[in-house]
Design a protein around this motif. Structure first.
Motif, PDB file in Angstrom:
ATOM      1  N   MET A 149      -0.185  11.503   3.643  1.00 11.22           N
ATOM      2  CA  MET A 149      -0.919  11.269   2.395  1.00 11.22           C
ATOM      3  C   MET A 149      -2.049  10.252   2.543  1.00 11.22           C
ATOM      4  O   MET A 149      -3.084  10.376   1.892  1.00 11.22           O
ATOM      5  CB  MET A 149       0.051  10.794   1.306  1.00 11.22           C
ATOM      6  CG  MET A 149       0.995  11.857   0.784  1.00 11.22           C
ATOM      7  SD  MET A 149       0.133  13.200  -0.087  1.00 11.22           S
ATOM      8  CE  MET A 149       0.273  14.508   1.122  1.00 11.22           C
ATOM      9  N   TYR A 150      -1.863   9.239   3.386  1.00 17.54           N
ATOM     10  CA  TYR A 150      -2.825   8.137   3.407  1.00 17.54           C
ATOM     11  C   TYR A 150      -3.597   8.010   4.713  1.00 17.54           C
ATOM     12  O   TYR A 150      -4.700   7.472   4.716  1.00 17.54           O
ATOM     13  CB  TYR A 150      -2.106   6.815   3.096  1.00 17.54           C
ATOM     14  CG  TYR A 150      -1.529   6.793   1.700  1.00 17.54           C
ATOM     15  CD1 TYR A 150      -2.343   6.548   0.600  1.00 17.54           C
ATOM     16  CD2 TYR A 150      -0.184   7.067   1.477  1.00 17.54           C
ATOM     17  CE1 TYR A 150      -1.831   6.546  -0.685  1.00 17.54           C
ATOM     18  CE2 TYR A 150       0.345   7.078   0.186  1.00 17.54           C
ATOM     19  CZ  TYR A 150      -0.484   6.819  -0.885  1.00 17.54           C
ATOM     20  OH  TYR A 150       0.020   6.834  -2.165  1.00 17.54           O
ATOM     21  N   ILE A 151      -3.046   8.479   5.825  1.00 17.59           N
ATOM     22  CA  ILE A 151      -3.783   8.415   7.090  1.00 17.59           C
ATOM     23  C   ILE A 151      -4.585   9.699   7.285  1.00 17.59           C
ATOM     24  O   ILE A 151      -5.806   9.662   7.456  1.00 17.59           O
ATOM     25  CB  ILE A 151      -2.824   8.194   8.280  1.00 17.59           C
ATOM     26  CG1 ILE A 151      -1.950   6.950   8.045  1.00 17.59           C
ATOM     27  CG2 ILE A 151      -3.621   8.067   9.579  1.00 17.59           C
ATOM     28  CD1 ILE A 151      -2.709   5.663   7.898  1.00 17.59           C
TER      29      ILE A 151
ATOM     30  N   GLY B  88      -4.888  11.929   4.903  1.00 16.48           N
ATOM     31  CA  GLY B  88      -5.609  12.024   3.640  1.00 16.48           C
ATOM     32  C   GLY B  88      -5.034  13.086   2.721  1.00 16.48           C
ATOM     33  O   GLY B  88      -4.865  14.241   3.131  1.00 16.48           O
ATOM     34  N   HIS B  89      -4.726  12.682   1.496  1.00 15.55           N
ATOM     35  CA  HIS B  89      -4.118  13.637   0.568  1.00 15.55           C
ATOM     36  C   HIS B  89      -5.066  14.784   0.226  1.00 15.55           C
ATOM     37  O   HIS B  89      -4.636  15.921   0.054  1.00 15.55           O
ATOM     38  CB  HIS B  89      -3.660  12.922  -0.706  1.00 15.55           C
ATOM     39  CG  HIS B  89      -4.753  12.279  -1.491  1.00 15.55           C
ATOM     40  ND1 HIS B  89      -5.255  11.021  -1.195  1.00 15.55           N
ATOM     41  CD2 HIS B  89      -5.464  12.723  -2.561  1.00 15.55           C
ATOM     42  CE1 HIS B  89      -6.208  10.717  -2.054  1.00 15.55           C
ATOM     43  NE2 HIS B  89      -6.369  11.725  -2.885  1.00 15.55           N
TER      44      HIS B  89
ATOM     45  N   CYS C   1       5.543  10.436   5.012  1.00 13.70           N
ATOM     46  CA  CYS C   1       4.788  10.528   3.759  1.00 13.70           C
ATOM     47  C   CYS C   1       3.493   9.728   3.835  1.00 13.70           C
ATOM     48  O   CYS C   1       2.422  10.211   3.451  1.00 13.70           O
ATOM     49  CB  CYS C   1       5.641  10.013   2.596  1.00 13.70           C
ATOM     50  SG  CYS C   1       6.849  11.171   1.974  1.00 13.70           S
ATOM     51  N   VAL C   2       3.584   8.515   4.344  1.00 10.11           N
ATOM     52  CA  VAL C   2       2.401   7.653   4.432  1.00 10.11           C
ATOM     53  C   VAL C   2       1.375   8.247   5.392  1.00 10.11           C
ATOM     54  O   VAL C   2       0.166   8.266   5.102  1.00 10.11           O
ATOM     55  CB  VAL C   2       2.821   6.235   4.891  1.00 10.11           C
ATOM     56  CG1 VAL C   2       1.594   5.392   5.210  1.00 10.11           C
ATOM     57  CG2 VAL C   2       3.666   5.566   3.821  1.00 10.11           C
TER      58      VAL C   2
ATOM     59  N   ARG D 220       2.257  11.282  -3.376  1.00  7.97           N
ATOM     60  CA  ARG D 220       1.454  10.078  -3.176  1.00  7.97           C
ATOM     61  C   ARG D 220       2.154   8.808  -3.665  1.00  7.97           C
ATOM     62  O   ARG D 220       1.979   7.743  -3.060  1.00  7.97           O
ATOM     63  CB  ARG D 220       0.114  10.228  -3.891  1.00  7.97           C
ATOM     64  CG  ARG D 220      -0.773  11.318  -3.313  1.00  7.97           C
ATOM     65  CD  ARG D 220      -2.115  11.359  -4.011  1.00  7.97           C
ATOM     66  NE  ARG D 220      -2.861  10.122  -3.846  1.00  7.97           N
ATOM     67  CZ  ARG D 220      -3.920   9.796  -4.578  1.00  7.97           C
ATOM     68  NH1 ARG D 220      -4.347  10.607  -5.531  1.00  7.97           N
ATOM     69  NH2 ARG D 220      -4.553   8.657  -4.357  1.00  7.97           N
TER      70      ARG D 220
END
Length: 652
Positions: free
Chosen positions: A488-490, A492-493, A484-485, A517
């Motif tokens: 969504m965050y690496i 990019g969402h 998930c990380v 997120r």
């Protein structure tokens, strides 16, 4: 005049003298360039589902497994009956369906297995390796459970079930059967008093399971002999799995029409039979009666979240693999909702089937339902088989019940094996291994059989439960959280939402965007904390596992998670850059071949990039007279080695 791919009218040769490119193969349709021909052919050879029903049925078979029958009903009655349904469905909505949709969309967009999809952020490819390790562990012991179900299925084909009476050579003096003659001779004794005496009653089904089927040893380190009947059934189960996957999803997609639907027929037959029995209503009320005070207990919410997470098969790699064989524009958003709800509805339905029979048995014995309720192998191979002996034509119901367990297990096992095979084939990726995929499947099946042999020894059940409790527990939660990380965050969402919009034609609904997120990662973290807090050393009945065995369990759990940092360090070291920060950026940046697998789907930011010279040539070309075009065609080959030919230019 001829019509270009995009509907533009383009000049053709004035006569037949100019060589025309040959008929366009499938790789050159819809705006594909000849230079990418290999990619298209590879995707064609990789295979797709015959139709969408095959994918849905396969995913239902994957998600609906043995846990729906032997774990959920027990969790439900232990955690407040009907009150447990509330946190269960809350967790389904906020964690189960969003994670299911994420994994399906992830695999479908890239058309790659659990390793290939990590082109999205190469540093996290260790997550894919972790999924492979988990699927390997589960695939080894899951097929052993199926082989035991096969054994019970075969021995049920008799006039009297072998665990009906206490008159067999393997029985002990403590054995008290519900149909034994010696029970009627003790009519003066109430059965409840008998159960509460210091000499604990053992049922004939329990002694058949422990003393005959398993011939259980006294310690996990004392392997004893291989149980040949179980070894033979293990071979049968692996042969069945291999034959069903011999042509990959093309063959398994046809098999699931039966394996994914027939368990519901059996469940319905057992349900109709169960609710007509005396005491069935008592059992069902015990299963469903809400105990609202328990809803404030954190353990109830933790059990609900864990059951949803493990039941749907998140982080195993199977969902990504199955979705990778979908057509690019398939509506996986709709599929994820259908499959998730079907999975949970099956769990609830199975509870009625189980507790109606257990209620009947408790009524027959004159005891509370809690005295006969069990979960896991104890329910499938001890409690429920004993209840079936009370029914008329008991062998028939036993055959149906164990056949249902076999089909439920096979549906999951198909996807576990296909996950490993697809990851290997996609990772190697050359023409030879694609053609020899059947041999890869055979090799994985043979390896799985050999690794499963120790689980058919006299200490096999100890090892099976050790793998079940450690190899596929908190490591799955860690893998899912990191996935998930990373997305969504690496990656990019916003990028991921645009990818889904390109694929489905609409962005993911706002609810799913918020869940992906914030909410789902938070729930996953809650499951991880809950798992750690609630941890208790494993035991089997009265046997407590030694410290060295528990250490092996933790090593199995760490073996999948450790893949993530090891590969991340390796990737950072191999990345370009003068500083550590530059290397990290390059290691996490999506690779150039990330995106849709087929050229015709690579539009927008995934469109092929051409050199300036090619672009200037394309701008001038429409202004050239037909003679100039013919001369250019004569001066250059139809297709160059790098795929830059005039046929390519005309279709751009």
């Amino acid at each position: 005049m001829k019509l270009g791919t995009h509907g533009a009218v383009q000049p053709g040769p004035p006569d037949g003298s100019c060589q025309q490119p040959g008929p366009r193969g499938p790789s050159q349709q819809n705006g594909a360039v000849p230079g990418e021909r290999g990619k298209q052919e590879k995707s064609v050879k990789r295979g797709n589902w015959g139709n969408q029903i095959e994918f849905v049925l396969t995913s239902v078979g994957y998600a609906v497994g043995l846990g729906n029958v032997w774990r959920f009903p027990y969790l439900c009655y232990r955690n407040g009956g009907g009150a447990f349904m509330f946190p269960y469905f809350i967790m389904l909505v906020f964690c189960g369906i969003p994670l299911f949709f994420m994994e399906l969309s992830f695999g479908q967009f890239a058309s790659q297995g659990c390793l290939g999809v990590w082109r999205v952020s190469p540093m996290f490819k260790g997550v894919g390796y972790g999924m492979m390790v988990v699927s390997t562990y589960i695939g080894i012991y899951y097929n052993v459970v199926i082989c035991i179900a096969f054994y019970y299925f075969f021995v049920s084909m008799t006039r009297v079930l072998p665990w009906t009476y206490c008159s067999n050579p393997w029985n002990t003096p403590d054995c008290v059967g519900v149909l034994d003659g010696n029970l009627s001779s003790r009519a003066a004794l109430n059965i409840t008093q008998l159960l509460n005496t210091t000499q604990k009653r053992t049922s004939p089904s329990e002694e058949y399971w422990r003393r005959y089927v398993l011939n259980l040893s006294d310690d996990i380190g004392n392997l004893g002999e291989v149980r040949l009947p179980l070894l033979g059934c293990l071979g049968v189960s692996w042969v069945v799995v291999f034959l069903c996957l011999i042509k990959g999803v093309k063959s398994s997609g046809k098999v699931v029409y039966f394996t994914a639907t027939f368990p519901y027929v059996v469940l319905t037959i057992l349900f109709v039979r169960g609710i007509t029995l005396e005491g069935a209503v008592t059992g069902i009320m015990y299963y469903l009666t809400p105990q609202w005070d328990k809803i404030l207990n954190a353990k109830v919410w933790g059990d609900a979240a864990s059951q949803i997470f493990y039941s749907l098969g998140c982080a195993w790699g199977g969902l990504i693999t199955m979705a990778s064989y979908n057509k690019f524009n398939n509506n996986c958003y709709r599929d994820s909702i259908i499959i998730s709800i079907t999975n949970c509805a099956t769990s609830v339905y199975a509870g009625f089937v189980i507790f109606s029979i257990l209620g009947f048995m408790a009524n027959h014995l004159g005891v509370d339902v809690s005295k006969v309720a069990d979960h896991g192998p104890g329910l499938a191979f001890v409690a429920y088989p004993e209840a079936l002996t009370l029914l008329p034509i008991s062998p028939l119901w036993s055959v149906l019940f164990f056949f249902m367990l076999i089909l439920l297990g096979l549906g999951t096992q198909f996807c576990l094996l296909e996950t490993l095979v697809t990851a290997i084939v996609d990772e190697v990726g050359n023409e030879w291994i694609i053609r020899k995929k059947t041999f890869v499947t055979l090799g994985v099946a043979v390896a799985g059989f050999l690794l499963g042999v120790p689980l058919t020894t006299q200490a096999g059940i100890y090892w099976l439960l050790l793998m079940d409790n450690y190899a596929a527990s908190f490591s799955l939660v860690v893998i899912s959280c990191i996935m998930c990380v990373a997305i969504m965050y690496i990656y990019g969402h916003r990028n991921y939402f645009k990818d889904i919009e390109m694929m489905l034609g609409f962005p993911p609904p706002l609810f799913f965007q918020i869940c992906w997120r914030f909410i789902s990662p938070a729930i996953i973290f809650f499951i991880l904390v809950f798992t750690v807090i609630q941890y208790r050393p494993i035991s089997y009945n009265d046997y407590v596992y030694p410290t060295w065995a528990i250490s092996i369990g933790f090593l199995m759990a760490l073996s999948s998670v450790i893949c993530i940092p090891i590969y991340a360090i390796y990737k950072v070291c191999r990345s370009e850059g003068d500083t550590l920060l530059e290397r990290l950026k390059n290691a996490t940046k999506a690779s150039k071949d990330w995106g849709p697998a087929l050229p015709e789907h690579r539009s927008g930011r995934y469109a092929p990039v051409f050199s300036p010279s090619t672009e200037s040539h394309l701008e001038v070309q429409p202004l050239q007279p037909e003679k100039g075009q013919n001369e250019a065609a004569a001066a250059s080959p139809v297709q160059g080695s790098n795929g830059s030919a005039h046929s390519q230019d005309s279709r751009l």
